[in-house]
Enzyme design. Structure first.
Site, short mmCIF file in Angstrom:
data_model
loop_
_atom_site.label_atom_id
_atom_site.label_comp_id
_atom_site.label_asym_id
_atom_site.label_seq_id
_atom_site.Cartn_x
_atom_site.Cartn_y
_atom_site.Cartn_z
N ASP A 21 0.86 -1.19 0.00
CA ASP A 21 0.00 0.00 0.00
C ASP A 21 0.90 1.24 0.00
O ASP A 21 1.78 1.38 0.84
CB ASP A 21 -0.89 -0.02 1.25
CG ASP A 21 -1.96 1.07 1.21
OD1 ASP A 21 -3.14 0.73 1.21
OD2 ASP A 21 -1.59 2.27 1.19
N ASP B 272 -3.69 2.32 -5.27
CA ASP B 272 -2.39 2.33 -4.58
C ASP B 272 -2.16 1.08 -3.74
O ASP B 272 -1.30 1.07 -2.87
CB ASP B 272 -2.27 3.59 -3.71
CG ASP B 272 -2.88 3.44 -2.33
OD1 ASP B 272 -3.91 2.76 -2.22
OD2 ASP B 272 -2.32 3.99 -1.38
N GLU B 273 -2.92 0.03 -4.01
CA GLU B 273 -2.91 -1.08 -3.07
C GLU B 273 -3.13 -2.40 -3.81
O GLU B 273 -3.98 -2.49 -4.68
CB GLU B 273 -4.09 -0.82 -2.14
CG GLU B 273 -4.27 -1.78 -1.05
CD GLU B 273 -5.61 -1.54 -0.34
OE1 GLU B 273 -6.30 -0.52 -0.60
OE2 GLU B 273 -5.98 -2.41 0.44
P1 TTP Z 1 -5.30 5.01 1.20
O1 TTP Z 1 -4.26 3.97 0.86
O2 TTP Z 1 -6.44 4.61 2.08
O3 TTP Z 1 -4.62 6.26 1.91
P2 TTP Z 1 -3.25 6.97 1.58
O4 TTP Z 1 -2.43 6.21 0.60
O5 TTP Z 1 -3.52 8.40 1.21
O6 TTP Z 1 -2.53 7.00 2.99
P3 TTP Z 1 -1.86 5.80 3.77
O7 TTP Z 1 -0.43 6.14 3.91
O8 TTP Z 1 -2.57 5.77 5.11
O9 TTP Z 1 -2.10 4.55 2.96
O10 TTP Z 1 -5.92 5.58 -0.13
C1 TTP Z 1 -5.17 5.74 -1.31
C2 TTP Z 1 -5.61 6.96 -2.07
O11 TTP Z 1 -7.00 6.85 -2.38
C3 TTP Z 1 -5.46 8.24 -1.28
O12 TTP Z 1 -4.18 8.81 -1.43
C4 TTP Z 1 -6.57 9.10 -1.84
C5 TTP Z 1 -7.63 8.13 -2.28
N1 TTP Z 1 -8.76 8.12 -1.32
C6 TTP Z 1 -9.89 8.89 -1.58
O13 TTP Z 1 -9.97 9.54 -2.62
N2 TTP Z 1 -10.90 8.91 -0.67
C7 TTP Z 1 -10.86 8.19 0.51
O14 TTP Z 1 -11.80 8.23 1.33
C8 TTP Z 1 -9.68 7.38 0.76
C9 TTP Z 1 -9.57 6.57 2.04
C10 TTP Z 1 -8.68 7.39 -0.17
MG MG Z 2 -2.17 4.15 0.75
#
Ligand code: TTP
Ligand code: MG
Length: 363
Positions: free
Chosen positions: A15, A110-111
Site C-alpha cells: 500500500d 495504490d494497493e
Molecule cells: P489510502 O491507501 O487509504 O490512503 P493513503 O495512501 O492516502 O494514505 P496511507 O499512507 O494511510 O495509505 O488511499 C489511497 C488513495 O486513495 C489516497 O491517497 C486518496 C484516495 N482516497 C480517496 O480519494 N478517498 C478516501 O476516502 C480514501 C480513504 C482514499
Molecule cells: Mg495508501
C-alpha cells in the site's frame, strides 16, 4: 483436509504511503514540510481525498470535509487531485508486481495483494520479495510503499497498515494469533464504525474479546458476517488472491457531462446500465447474486450500496429494480451526482455455511 496438509500461502500486501499527497509532494518538493490536503478548495463542499502526515497531526483524515480540514489547520495547503497522474503511477507499480508473480489482486489505485508462494524469481523468502518490491517502487516512482507479509490476506493488510510509512512488517504463521489478539476490532477489514459500536455493546473491543464469543452469538447478531468474524478471530480466512482475469465482477459506469440531481434521469440511466451489465454477464455465461450500485457525488466522494440475494438475478429487469432500491438508500436527488454505475458479482451458488466441525485452523 487435515490442517498439516493445508498449504501455507505467502501473501504480500503493498500500500502506497499517503498516495495522492506523496505524488504531489514528489513533484513539488518545496511542499514537503507543509500540511497538505488533496481535495477541493476549503470553501467548497468537497472532501479530503488524502492528507500528508503533517496535516494528519491536526486530525485531518480522508473523507473529512475540506471546510473542516481548514478549520483544524488554517495553514493547510489544498491541492486539486490529478487522477490521470495517479493512474500513471499506479500502472508503474502494477508492472513491478507482475515482475514477481501473476497472482496479483489490485484492491485500489495504490494497493494490491500478491500471492508469492510460487513466484517468477524462485525466491523462497516473501520478506525478501517485499523488500525488493519496495526498492523497485522507490527507484521507479520516487515514492515509498509499506508492505505486510503474512500467510493470509487480512493479516498482510493489517501488517502493512501498522508499519506505515515506508515499513515492512512480517507476521509468521506461528505468530498470527498473538499478532491479531491485541488488535482493536476496527482493524479487521469489513468492520466499520457501526459494527465496531455493535461489537462494543457486546463487550468486544479487541480481537481477543471477539475470540471468546461463541459462533452462535455472532451469527445471531451479524448473520454470515458473524461467522466471518468468528473465523477471523482464529486467524482463519477463506479468501484467496484473485487475479483480475478471474473477474470477480462485471460493471458499467459513466461520468456524466454535468452533475445530476434529476431522479428520473438517473433511473433511466440505471435501466440502461442494468441491461448492459446483464448482457456482459450473459456473454460470459455467468450468473450473479450481488448487485452493487456505485455513486460518486459531485465532490468526488464515492459510495457503494449492495445487496446479495440467495438466488441468481435472472433478468435485467430484476437488476434494475434492485438498483432503484439501492438508489433510494443514497442521497441521489439531493446531492448532485457526477458518476453512477452498476456491477454484478458473486457468481457462485449460495453455499451452506460450513459448521465449526468442518473448519480447520490452517496452520
Ligand atoms: P489510502 O491507501 O487509504 O490512503 P493513503 O495512501 O492516502 O494514505 P496511507 O499512507 O494511510 O495509505 O488511499 C489511497 C488513495 O486513495 C489516497 O491517497 C486518496 C484516495 N482516497 C480517496 O480519494 N478517498 C478516501 O476516502 C480514501 C480513504 C482514499
Ligand atoms: Mg495508501
Amino acid at each position: 483436509m487435515p490442517p498439516e496438509t493445508v498449504p501455507v500461502r505467502k501473501i504480500i500486501h503493498v500500500d502506497m504511503d499517503m498516495f495522492y499527497a506523496a505524488v504531489e509532494i514528489r513533484d513539488r518538493p518545496e511542499l514537503r514540510a507543509r500540511p497538505l490536503v488533496v481535495g477541493g478548495p476549503p470553501n467548497s463542499r468537497s472532501v479530503v481525498t488524502t492528507a500528508n502526515y503533517e496535516a494528519r497531526k491536526f486530525g485531518i483524515r480522508s473523507a473529512m470535509s475540506c471546510a473542516e480540514a481548514k478549520k483544524r489547520c488554517p495553514a493547510c495547503i489544498f491541492l486539486p487531485p490529478d487522477f490521470e497522474k495517479y493512474e500513471r503511477v499506479s500502472e508503474q507499480i502494477r508492472k513491478i508486481f507482475f515482475e514477481f508473480t501473476d497472482r496479483v489482486e489490485t484492491a485500489s489505485l495504490d494497493e494490491a495483494y500478491l500471492d508469492v508462494t510460487e513466484n517468477k524469481i524462485c525466491e523462497a523468502s516473501a520478506t525478501r520479495i517485499a523488500c525488493e518490491i519496495k526498492a523497485r517502487i522507490f527507484a521507479a516512482t520516487g515514492l515509498t510503499a509499506s508492505a505486510g507479509v503474512a500467510p493470509s490476506m487480512f493479516v498482510a493488510k493489517i501488517a502493512s497498515e501498522i508499519c506505515k510509512p515506508d515499513g515492512l512488517c512480517v507476521v509468521r504463521p506461528e505468530r498470527i494469533l498473538s499478532f491479531i489478539r491485541r488488535l482493536d476490532v476496527i482493524r479487521i477489514p469489513g468492520i466499520g464504525k457501526k459494527t465496531e459500536a455493535e461489537l462494543l455493546k457486546l463487550g468486544i473491543r479487541t480481537v481477543a474479546d471477539l475470540a471468546e464469543k461463541p459462533l452462535s452469538l455472532l451469527r445471531e447478531r451479524f448473520g454470515k458476517f458473524g461467522a466471518y468474524l468468528y473465523d477471523i478471530a482464529r486467524g482463519i480466512e477463506y479468501r484467496e488472491v484473485t487475479p483480475v482475469w478471474e473477474r470477480k465482477s462485471f460493471g458499467v459506469e459513466e461520468t456524466f457531462a454535468e452533475d445530476i440531481t434529476d431522479g428520473e434521469f438517473l433511473r433511466r440511466y440505471l435501466n440502461r446500465c442494468a441491461v448492459r451489465v446483464f448482457e456482459l454477464l450473459e456473454d460470459e455465461k455467468k450468473k450473479g447474486r450481488t448487485v452493487t450500485l456505485k455513486i460518486k457525488y459531485f465532490d468526488f466522494q464515492s459510495i457503494t450500496r449492495r445487496v446479495t440475494r440467495d438466488r441468481f438475478f435472472v433478468s435485467a429487469g430484476e437488476v434494475f429494480q434492485t438498483a432503484c432500491e439501492l438508489l433510494a438508500r443514497t442521497e441521489a436527488g439531493v446531492r448532485p451526482i457526477r458518476l453512477a454505475g452498476i456491477s454484478m458479482s458473486t457468481f457462485s451458488e449460495k453455499k451452506a455455511f460450513p459448521g465449526p466441525a468442518q473448519r480447520r485452523f490452517p496452520f
